[in-house]
Design a protein around this motif. Structure first.
Motif, PDB file in Angstrom:
ATOM      1  N   ASN A  13       0.818  -1.212   0.000  1.00  0.00           N
ATOM      2  CA  ASN A  13       0.000   0.000   0.000  1.00  0.00           C
ATOM      3  C   ASN A  13       0.844   1.251   0.000  1.00  0.00           C
ATOM      4  O   ASN A  13       0.803   2.041   0.924  1.00  0.00           O
ATOM      5  N   GLN A 119      -3.589   4.854  -2.974  1.00  0.00           N
ATOM      6  CA  GLN A 119      -4.273   3.647  -3.412  1.00  0.00           C
ATOM      7  C   GLN A 119      -5.740   3.726  -3.010  1.00  0.00           C
ATOM      8  O   GLN A 119      -6.435   4.633  -3.456  1.00  0.00           O
ATOM      9  N   GLN A 120      -6.237   2.864  -2.148  1.00  0.00           N
ATOM     10  CA  GLN A 120      -7.633   3.072  -1.715  1.00  0.00           C
ATOM     11  C   GLN A 120      -7.718   4.327  -0.866  1.00  0.00           C
ATOM     12  O   GLN A 120      -8.653   5.102  -0.958  1.00  0.00           O
ATOM     13  N   ASN A 125      -4.668  -0.375   0.552  1.00  0.00           N
ATOM     14  CA  ASN A 125      -5.048  -0.537  -0.845  1.00  0.00           C
ATOM     15  C   ASN A 125      -6.320  -1.373  -0.974  1.00  0.00           C
ATOM     16  O   ASN A 125      -6.693  -1.783  -2.068  1.00  0.00           O
ATOM     17  N   GLY A 126      -6.988  -1.613   0.164  1.00  0.00           N
ATOM     18  CA  GLY A 126      -8.226  -2.364   0.130  1.00  0.00           C
ATOM     19  C   GLY A 126      -8.039  -3.801  -0.312  1.00  0.00           C
ATOM     20  O   GLY A 126      -8.967  -4.442  -0.795  1.00  0.00           O
ATOM     21  N   PRO A 196     -11.356   6.929   1.552  1.00  0.00           N
ATOM     22  CA  PRO A 196     -11.408   5.555   1.048  1.00  0.00           C
ATOM     23  C   PRO A 196     -12.276   5.445  -0.201  1.00  0.00           C
ATOM     24  O   PRO A 196     -13.376   5.993  -0.265  1.00  0.00           O
ATOM     25  N   ARG A 207      -8.453  -1.258 -10.790  1.00  0.00           N
ATOM     26  CA  ARG A 207      -8.104  -0.213  -9.823  1.00  0.00           C
ATOM     27  C   ARG A 207      -6.739   0.368 -10.154  1.00  0.00           C
ATOM     28  O   ARG A 207      -5.751  -0.348 -10.295  1.00  0.00           O
TER      29      ARG A 207
END
Length: 320
Positions: A13, A119-120, A125-126, A196, A207
């Motif tokens: 992440n 990222q997320q 980064n989920g 988020p 993504r």
């Protein structure tokens, strides 16, 4: 506040935050107005020195670049936004507002902006694979024709103050490096910048990093030239907007090789990504040394009778 990476099993992440000094400030826009010289309004541009009026095709911005104004020496992307002006309440002339130093970045960066790749969000980064942009990829966010807060919220994801943040969409359709409107090949899943992100829809399943620009405009030099208790807001953007709703940003990918993918696959955060961990970086003096020639040939620094390319605006109503 200290931001600490949260390591996830099987995923990483990274979050990038880095400075880019000004490459040039000219009336050029190779995405929205390819080949036009000059374009309709003024932009501040940072990044690789391959920037030129026409950058069509899929070769990517890095192909011809020999230097970059960004911290990461492998990032030959170009990033650009509108410019801010002060309009004198006394005579209606315009003066470009200088850009402030971001104190979170190394000292001495010449103008420019702060760029983020998250990222997320900043710490996760989920548990998803984050796919770097591809050579030839480009996109925009926002539109200078947006004239209301409702319209701005409806499709841009922009937060606008004197500190301006332009967040790009984060889900890709997996097929198109661009689209006619430079936006529909991407899908926005985040309600606010740096928050988020929701899941990618089936139409845009891949993504990609969330990209944000941050510019700090130094308005202090104009403090004695207007009376905030009497005068209307004297600060306008180079496309003629004074409410900020039409703020927009352009992005043309140009990272060298798989360097951005390496960063997205790592667990580095901010300056921890520099010095080969995993990205190569350069000193501020090298960033400031990179430039492109003046291709338009117009004065954008003195007191101007009108906004370059836009003309004079009606004088705003003074406060009661």
């Amino acid at each position: 506040m200290k931001l600490t990476p949260l390591l996830l099993a099987g995923t990483a992440n990274a979050a990038l935050r880095f400075g880019c000094s000004s490459l040039t400030i000219q009336r050029l826009d190779p995405l929205v107005e390819p080949g036009a010289n000059p374009s309709a309004h003024l932009h501040q541009i940072v990044g690789g020195n391959a920037f030129r009026p026409n950058m069509t095709g899929d070769i990517g911005a890095s192909a011809a670049a020999t230097c970059t104004t960004c911290t990461f020496s492998e990032d030959f992307s170009n990033y650009w936004t509108a410019v801010m002006f002060f309009r004198s309440p006394s005579n209606g002339t315009y003066k470009r507002v200088p850009i402030m130093q971001n104190t979170a970045l190394p000292n001495g960066i010449n103008g420019g902006m702060t760029v983020y790749y998250t990222q997320q969000d900043f710490s996760s980064n989920g548990k998803q694979k984050i796919t770097a942009f591809k050579p030839g990829f480009r996109m925009t966010v926002g539109s200078p024709t947006t004239g209301s807060l409702t319209a701005a919220k409806g499709h841009t994801g922009l937060r606008v103050e004197l500190l301006m943040k332009g967040k790009h969409n984060s889900c890709w359709d997996g097929k198109n490096l661009d689209s006619p409107d430079h936006q529909s090949h991407m899908y926005n899943t985040a309600r606010e910048a740096f928050q988020p992100a929701g899941p990618c829809p089936a139409s845009h399943p891949i993504r990609m990093p969330q990209v944000a620009y941050e510019t700090l405009w130094d308005t202090t030099g104009f403090n004695g030239l207007w009376d905030e208790t009497k005068d209307a807001n004297p600060f306008v953007l180079s496309f003629g907007g004074s409410n900020g709703y039409g703020t927009h940003a352009d992005y043309l990918f140009g990272w060298k090789g798989d360097s951005l993918q390496k960063a997205m696959d790592s667990d580095c955060m901010f300056t921890g990504c520099e010095n080969g961990k995993p990205l190569k970086s350069q000193a501020v003096r090298e960033m400031n040394r990179c430039s492109v020639p003046d291709m338009v040939g117009e004065d954008v620094d003195g007191w101007l009778p009108s906004l370059p390319g836009v003309g004079s605006m009606p004088m705003p109503m003074a406060k009661a």
